[in-house]
Design an enzyme around this catalytic site. Structure first.
Site, short mmCIF file in Angstrom:
data_model
loop_
_atom_site.label_atom_id
_atom_site.label_comp_id
_atom_site.label_asym_id
_atom_site.label_seq_id
_atom_site.Cartn_x
_atom_site.Cartn_y
_atom_site.Cartn_z
N SER A 120 43.36 24.26 30.93
CA SER A 120 43.53 23.49 32.18
C SER A 120 44.22 24.32 33.27
CB SER A 120 44.26 22.18 31.87
OG SER A 120 45.50 22.12 32.45
N ASP A 164 41.65 33.04 28.24
CA ASP A 164 41.43 31.78 28.96
C ASP A 164 40.87 32.03 30.35
OD1 ASP A 164 42.65 30.75 26.73
OD2 ASP A 164 43.99 29.41 27.82
C1 MEV Z 1 45.35 30.02 23.98
O1 MEV Z 1 44.24 29.31 24.53
C2 MEV Z 1 44.88 31.06 23.01
C3 MEV Z 1 45.99 31.92 22.36
O2 MEV Z 1 45.30 32.89 21.57
C4 MEV Z 1 46.86 32.58 23.40
C5 MEV Z 1 46.13 33.66 24.19
O3 MEV Z 1 45.12 34.19 23.75
O4 MEV Z 1 46.65 34.00 25.26
C6 MEV Z 1 46.85 31.07 21.44
#
Ligand code: MEV
Length: 325
Positions: A120, A164
């Site tokens: 988000s 992300d």
């Molecule tokens: C978060 O969506 C995914 C994680 O692997 C953190 C990241 O990759 O920055 C937990």
């Protein structure tokens, strides 16, 4: 003069009016290990989106950011240094070399659940960067947007891998290795996912920080877990490229066990996974940082309603069914 850019993801624009949006995302394989250089796979989820809408503001009042979902209005000039919307706007204007912000109001709305592993924050930042670029008659490539949003992510998420912002800005499935250009890859046969929300907010920064401390205290077993998770992501990519959907379920289940060993699953996520499997899902795992947020299940499309009902029965606060590929 028409100042509007011709970027496909800027949905509408006239001078001082523009709308841009960005999707949510789920990580299919490889979360957490991706922070430590192993590969991961993420896909956009277009059923949920963040939207930023710009309209003319009061002359001389500068840029005003409105977070409509939480009823917050932030004039850029008075925004605290740690405000994420203002930070995105400032970084974007700096990047574009625009010295004074336009007199405009940017209203942000999002249907992506917050702190649930669906990107988000990255989607909101992406929508703001795009609409602001459009407002000043410029456009940003997906790569430029992703790099800008990564700067914002670093301020709020501790040590993010960059997956992300990459999947949200490029809006296509990616095989991602930290620090390398994203690798889009073909998905030979589409498959269906149910995404079930535990309703438990789980800030990425906290979970990633916990994993980092555990890894620092005892690196060897964590390195082994990261290696195995990375190998699963690699195998999953190969399976998707040849359309071997049947191989993906067991890979998801194995990835789930490794996330449990990493300490980032939870009783709620485990319960949702068990319910999905019992109702006919081919595999299931947490997606994103874990502890709360979302569970994803690979499902036979014909059983979507049945599995959705089983997930709700097991405590899911919402279920999204989406097709990948
Ligand atoms: C978060 O969506 C995914 C994680 O692997 C953190 C990241 O990759 O920055 C937990």
């Amino acid at each position: 003069m028409n100042l509007c850019p011709t970027h496909a993801l800027v949905l509408y624009c006239e001078v001082m009016r523009a709308v841009a949006s960005a999707p949510g995302k789920v990580i299919l394989f490889g979360e957490h290990a991706v922070v430590y250089g192993r590969p991961a796979i993420a896909v956009p989820v277009t059923q949920v989106r963040a939207t930023a809408e710009a309209e003319p503001g009061e002359p001389g009042h500068g840029l005003v950011l409105v977070a409509a979902d939480v009823g917050l209005t932030v004039p850029l000039a008075q925004a605290p240094a740690d405000d994420p919307l203002a930070t995105t706007a400032r970084l974007t204007l700096d990047y574009l070399g625009v010295a004074s912000a336009p007199d405009a109001v940017i209203t942000v709305r999002s249907t992506i659940p917050i702190a649930s592993g669906m990107g988000s924050g990255a989607a909101v930042s992406t929508a703001i960067a795009r609409v602001l670029a459009a407002l000043v008659g410029r456009s940003l490539t997906a790569g430029e947007t992703s790099a800008l949003v990564f700067e914002v992510e670093k301020l709020y998420h501790g040590t993010p891998s960059g997956i992300d912002n990459t999947v949200v800005a490029h809006e296509r499935p990616v095989y991602f290795v930290k620090g390398e250009p994203p690798q889009p890859f073909p998905i030979a046969r589409p498959f269906t996912l149910a995404i079930a929300d535990t309703g438990i907010a789980s800030p990425t920064k906290i979970v990633v920080g916990d994993v980092r401390r555990a890894w620092q205290a005892n690196p060897a077993p964590y390195e082994r877990l990261f290696d195995r998770i990375g190998a699963i992501a690699q195998a999953a990519r190969q399976a998707m490229e040849v359309g071997d959907v049947a191989a993906l379920g067991p890979l998801m289940d194995e990835n789930h066990r490794l996330l449990q060993d990493l300490g980032v699953s939870s009783p709620e996520l485990d319960r949702l996974a068990a319910a999905a499997r019992a109702a006919g899902a081919w595999g299931a795992k947490p997606s994103g940082a874990g502890r709360g947020g979302n569970l994803i299940a690979l499902i036979p499309p014909a059983q979507a309603a049945l599995i959705g009902a089983a997930l709700q029965e097991a405590g899911a606060k919402g279920v999204i069914v989406t097709q990948v590929g």
